[in-house]
Design a protein around this motif. Structure first.
Motif, PDB file in Angstrom:
ATOM      1  N   VAL A   1     -12.452  -0.959 -25.120  1.00 16.54           N
ATOM      2  CA  VAL A   1     -12.691  -1.953 -24.063  1.00 16.54           C
ATOM      3  C   VAL A   1     -11.698  -3.106 -24.180  1.00 16.54           C
ATOM      4  CG1 VAL A   1     -14.328  -3.683 -23.215  1.00 16.54           C
ATOM      5  CG2 VAL A   1     -15.125  -1.384 -23.761  1.00 16.54           C
ATOM      6  N   GLY A   2     -11.418  -3.522 -25.415  1.00 17.79           N
ATOM      7  CA  GLY A   2     -10.483  -4.622 -25.623  1.00 17.79           C
ATOM      8  C   GLY A   2      -9.048  -4.255 -25.305  1.00 17.79           C
ATOM      9  N   ILE A   3      -8.676  -2.993 -25.565  1.00 15.24           N
ATOM     10  CA  ILE A   3      -7.291  -2.561 -25.364  1.00 15.24           C
ATOM     11  C   ILE A   3      -6.986  -2.266 -23.904  1.00 15.24           C
ATOM     12  CG2 ILE A   3      -5.661  -0.684 -25.865  1.00 15.24           C
ATOM     13  CD1 ILE A   3      -6.927  -0.458 -28.617  1.00 15.24           C
ATOM     14  N   TYR A   4      -7.960  -1.717 -23.174  1.00 16.03           N
ATOM     15  CA  TYR A   4      -7.682  -1.201 -21.829  1.00 16.03           C
ATOM     16  C   TYR A   4      -6.898  -2.149 -20.915  1.00 16.03           C
ATOM     17  CZ  TYR A   4      -8.286  -0.239 -16.939  1.00 16.03           C
ATOM     18  OH  TYR A   4      -8.033  -0.091 -15.592  1.00 16.03           O
ATOM     19  N   PRO A   5      -7.247  -3.438 -20.786  1.00 15.46           N
ATOM     20  CA  PRO A   5      -6.524  -4.273 -19.826  1.00 15.46           C
ATOM     21  C   PRO A   5      -5.023  -4.378 -20.094  1.00 15.46           C
ATOM     22  CG  PRO A   5      -8.546  -5.346 -20.522  1.00 15.46           C
ATOM     23  CD  PRO A   5      -8.353  -4.171 -21.421  1.00 15.46           C
ATOM     24  N   PHE A   6      -4.612  -4.122 -21.333  1.00 15.65           N
ATOM     25  CA  PHE A   6      -3.188  -4.232 -21.669  1.00 15.65           C
ATOM     26  C   PHE A   6      -2.443  -2.919 -21.479  1.00 15.65           C
ATOM     27  CE2 PHE A   6      -5.564  -7.297 -24.240  1.00 15.65           C
ATOM     28  CZ  PHE A   6      -4.942  -8.481 -23.859  1.00 15.65           C
ATOM     29  N   ALA A   7      -3.182  -1.816 -21.267  1.00 17.58           N
ATOM     30  CA  ALA A   7      -2.562  -0.492 -21.227  1.00 17.58           C
ATOM     31  C   ALA A   7      -1.522  -0.381 -20.113  1.00 17.58           C
ATOM     32  CB  ALA A   7      -3.630   0.584 -21.066  1.00 17.58           C
ATOM     33  N   LYS A   8      -1.806  -0.988 -18.964  1.00 19.29           N
ATOM     34  CA  LYS A   8      -0.890  -0.876 -17.838  1.00 19.29           C
ATOM     35  C   LYS A   8       0.455  -1.547 -18.102  1.00 19.29           C
ATOM     36  CE  LYS A   8      -3.768  -3.169 -15.151  1.00 19.29           C
ATOM     37  NZ  LYS A   8      -4.706  -3.840 -16.078  1.00 19.29           N
ATOM     38  N   ARG A   9       0.536  -2.328 -19.177  1.00 16.18           N
ATOM     39  CA  ARG A   9       1.782  -3.000 -19.525  1.00 16.18           C
ATOM     40  C   ARG A   9       2.685  -2.143 -20.411  1.00 16.18           C
ATOM     41  NH1 ARG A   9      -2.344  -6.625 -19.025  1.00 16.18           N
ATOM     42  NH2 ARG A   9      -1.930  -8.747 -18.306  1.00 16.18           N
ATOM     43  N   PHE A  10       2.084  -1.160 -21.149  1.00 10.64           N
ATOM     44  CA  PHE A  10       2.914  -0.414 -22.092  1.00 10.64           C
ATOM     45  C   PHE A  10       2.870   1.102 -21.904  1.00 10.64           C
ATOM     46  CE2 PHE A  10      -1.178  -1.042 -24.329  1.00 10.64           C
ATOM     47  CZ  PHE A  10      -1.489   0.262 -24.688  1.00 10.64           C
ATOM     48  N   THR A  11       2.062   1.616 -20.974  1.00  8.05           N
ATOM     49  CA  THR A  11       2.008   3.059 -20.765  1.00  8.05           C
ATOM     50  C   THR A  11       1.824   3.380 -19.287  1.00  8.05           C
ATOM     51  OG1 THR A  11       0.810   5.101 -21.292  1.00  8.05           O
ATOM     52  CG2 THR A  11      -0.487   3.075 -21.217  1.00  8.05           C
ATOM     53  N   TRP A  12       2.327   4.553 -18.889  1.00  6.97           N
ATOM     54  CA  TRP A  12       2.115   5.026 -17.532  1.00  6.97           C
ATOM     55  C   TRP A  12       0.722   5.643 -17.372  1.00  6.97           C
ATOM     56  CZ3 TRP A  12       5.116   3.889 -13.530  1.00  6.97           C
ATOM     57  CH2 TRP A  12       6.438   3.498 -13.770  1.00  6.97           C
TER      58      TRP A  12
ATOM     59  N   GLY B   1       5.876  -4.431 -11.552  1.00  4.55           N
ATOM     60  CA  GLY B   1       6.144  -3.697 -12.780  1.00  4.55           C
ATOM     61  C   GLY B   1       4.930  -3.212 -13.537  1.00  4.55           C
ATOM     62  N   VAL B   2       3.781  -3.070 -12.851  1.00  3.27           N
ATOM     63  CA  VAL B   2       2.573  -2.559 -13.493  1.00  3.27           C
ATOM     64  C   VAL B   2       2.570  -1.029 -13.411  1.00  3.27           C
ATOM     65  CG1 VAL B   2       0.064  -2.419 -13.299  1.00  3.27           C
ATOM     66  CG2 VAL B   2       1.206  -4.626 -13.095  1.00  3.27           C
ATOM     67  N   LYS B   3       2.247  -0.379 -14.516  1.00  2.00           N
ATOM     68  CA  LYS B   3       2.291   1.087 -14.589  1.00  2.00           C
ATOM     69  C   LYS B   3       0.930   1.683 -14.243  1.00  2.00           C
ATOM     70  CE  LYS B   3       5.839   1.172 -18.229  1.00  2.00           C
ATOM     71  NZ  LYS B   3       6.064  -0.275 -18.321  1.00  2.00           N
ATOM     72  N   SER B   4       0.957   2.907 -13.715  1.00  2.00           N
ATOM     73  CA  SER B   4      -0.277   3.643 -13.414  1.00  2.00           C
ATOM     74  C   SER B   4       0.068   5.107 -13.214  1.00  2.00           C
ATOM     75  CB  SER B   4      -0.953   3.100 -12.146  1.00  2.00           C
ATOM     76  OG  SER B   4      -0.213   3.463 -10.996  1.00  2.00           O
ATOM     77  N   THR B   5      -0.950   5.976 -13.317  1.00  2.00           N
ATOM     78  CA  THR B   5      -0.725   7.384 -13.035  1.00  2.00           C
ATOM     79  C   THR B   5      -0.386   7.602 -11.565  1.00  2.00           C
ATOM     80  OG1 THR B   5      -3.130   7.622 -12.832  1.00  2.00           O
ATOM     81  CG2 THR B   5      -2.134   8.303 -14.912  1.00  2.00           C
ATOM     82  N   ALA B   6      -0.890   6.747 -10.684  1.00  2.00           N
ATOM     83  CA  ALA B   6      -0.554   6.868  -9.260  1.00  2.00           C
ATOM     84  C   ALA B   6       0.948   6.726  -9.052  1.00  2.00           C
ATOM     85  CB  ALA B   6      -1.309   5.816  -8.454  1.00  2.00           C
ATOM     86  N   ARG B   7       1.547   5.751  -9.722  1.00  2.00           N
ATOM     87  CA  ARG B   7       3.000   5.576  -9.625  1.00  2.00           C
ATOM     88  C   ARG B   7       3.741   6.691 -10.345  1.00  2.00           C
ATOM     89  NH1 ARG B   7       5.412   0.481 -11.776  1.00  2.00           N
ATOM     90  NH2 ARG B   7       7.228   1.418 -10.756  1.00  2.00           N
ATOM     91  N   LEU B   8       3.217   7.117 -11.486  1.00  2.00           N
ATOM     92  CA  LEU B   8       3.867   8.159 -12.272  1.00  2.00           C
ATOM     93  C   LEU B   8       3.906   9.486 -11.517  1.00  2.00           C
ATOM     94  CD1 LEU B   8       5.041   9.160 -15.008  1.00  2.00           C
ATOM     95  CD2 LEU B   8       2.675   9.611 -15.710  1.00  2.00           C
ATOM     96  N   PHE B   9       2.782   9.856 -10.897  1.00  2.00           N
ATOM     97  CA  PHE B   9       2.694  11.160 -10.233  1.00  2.00           C
ATOM     98  C   PHE B   9       3.359  11.161  -8.858  1.00  2.00           C
ATOM     99  CE2 PHE B   9      -1.609  11.623 -12.605  1.00  2.00           C
ATOM    100  CZ  PHE B   9      -0.934  11.856 -13.781  1.00  2.00           C
ATOM    101  N   GLY B  10       3.262  10.046  -8.124  1.00  2.00           N
ATOM    102  CA  GLY B  10       3.894   9.942  -6.823  1.00  2.00           C
ATOM    103  C   GLY B  10       3.476  11.056  -5.881  1.00  2.00           C
TER     104      GLY B  10
END
Length: 321
Positions: A155-166, A225-234
């Motif tokens: 729970v603590g890590i999740y909000p930062f995930a979009k900054r370092f992983t797709w 510059g926020v990452k997500s699977t939506a952007r990754l998969f296109g």
């Protein structure tokens, strides 16, 4: 002929909340910012946390062939805990994302970037919700208590995930489906292959529905510059969603088979109907997926409340058999 008067939009309403939600209609004005911060005006997240708890408990009952009055408290406790921890998690998410939310059209109206709640007040509100959830957790088994405490890490890590992983949706799945482990442990005071396989199925389910949800913000996310699977998969999102759908049903079905290994063939067949029916619902969502229809994406995401509840009647029938 007189025209029908339009319903005025409530002051401070968050953009993706339903116009007639209970917070904007009935909650005291002073509490609305805090309840919006907890997403009480958008209850779908609580359902998405609650459903894996019910799955875990249901499979534990099927595996042990034992249901009791205590399981009613597990259901109630998990429901209260899901509401409180979803609220605490969303509050933490909005604190860490306050600058990002202010740059995204859909999230500019959230309580912190819109000025309804200060950061310090949000921190106090987050701690209060987490503390109440902890008191509920203490009423469950020892293994469930340990798991509940460990849940704070994802729970603590999740909000930062979009900054370092797709793959921030995978981190959301890790956090949101913890209830599959906790629901099982609350009944059995143990952990084993069944809840672990079920937990993995929940993660792939989250990858399915939250990728759909993330397509609402794909353009804004690209700008900041926020990452997500939506952007990754296109353009290949549909193929990925089909993969997540398939994995969800196979893993969920595997967990059911393991849980029902000592039960009758008829009971197993009925229980397998749960993942099968869930698969049909996800297939229905996939057929209606349109990455350019923001309103449609939100409707599909919200429909996962029903998706999460669909397996439960099948499990109840399997137990009765």
């Amino acid at each position: 002929m007189t025209e029908k008067a339009e319903v005025p939009e409530p002051a401070g309403r968050v953009a993706d909340a339903a116009l007639d939600n209970w917070v904007d209609r009935f909650a005291p004005i002073a509490s609305r910012g805090y309840l919006r911060l907890s997403r009480a005006d958008r209850p779908i997240g609580t359902w998405l946390l609650f459903a894996p708890c019910l799955w875990g408990l249901a499979l534990a009952i099927l595996a042990t062939e034992n249901a009791g009055v205590g399981d009613l408290w597990i259901v109630l406790g998990c429901g209260i805990g899901a509401f409180l921890m979803r609220g605490a998690g969303c509050t933490w998410n909005d604190i860490t994302d306050r600058n990002i939310d202010g740059a995204v059209e859909r999230t500019q109206s959230r309580p912190i970037p819109s000025g309804q709640v200060s950061v310090n007040a949000a921190l106090i509100w987050m701690c209060a919700q987490a503390l109440l959830a902890f008191f509920v957790l203490l009423s469950l088994s020892t293994t469930a208590i340990v798991l509940g405490i460990l849940a704070l890490l994802p729970v603590g890590i999740y909000p930062f995930a979009k900054r370092f992983t797709w793959w921030p949706q995978a981190f959301l799945g890790i956090a949101f489906n913890w209830g599959a482990l906790l629901g099982w442990a609350a009944h059995t005071n143990s952990i084993g292959p069944v809840p672990l396989v079920l937990y993995t199925a929940g993660i792939t389910w989250t990858l399915f529905y939250d990728t759909i949800y993330a397509h609402q913000d794909a353009e804004d996310d690209a700008l900041i510059g926020v990452k997500s699977t939506a952007r990754l998969f296109g353009d290949k999102t549909r193929q990925w969603l089909r993969l997540f759908l398939t994995l969800t049903i196979l893993l969920f079905g595997g967990a059911v088979v393991l849980a029902c290994s000592e039960r009758s063939v008829l009971s197993l067949v009925l229980a397998i109907g749960g993942p099968w029916a869930l698969g049909w619902h996800l297939t229905w969502q996939l057929a209606r997926f349109d990455p350019d229809d923001a309103d449609g994406l939100l409707r599909l995401f919200r429909s996962n409340r029903d998706a999460g509840l669909i397996p439960l009647p099948f499990f109840a029938l399997a137990y009765l058999v």
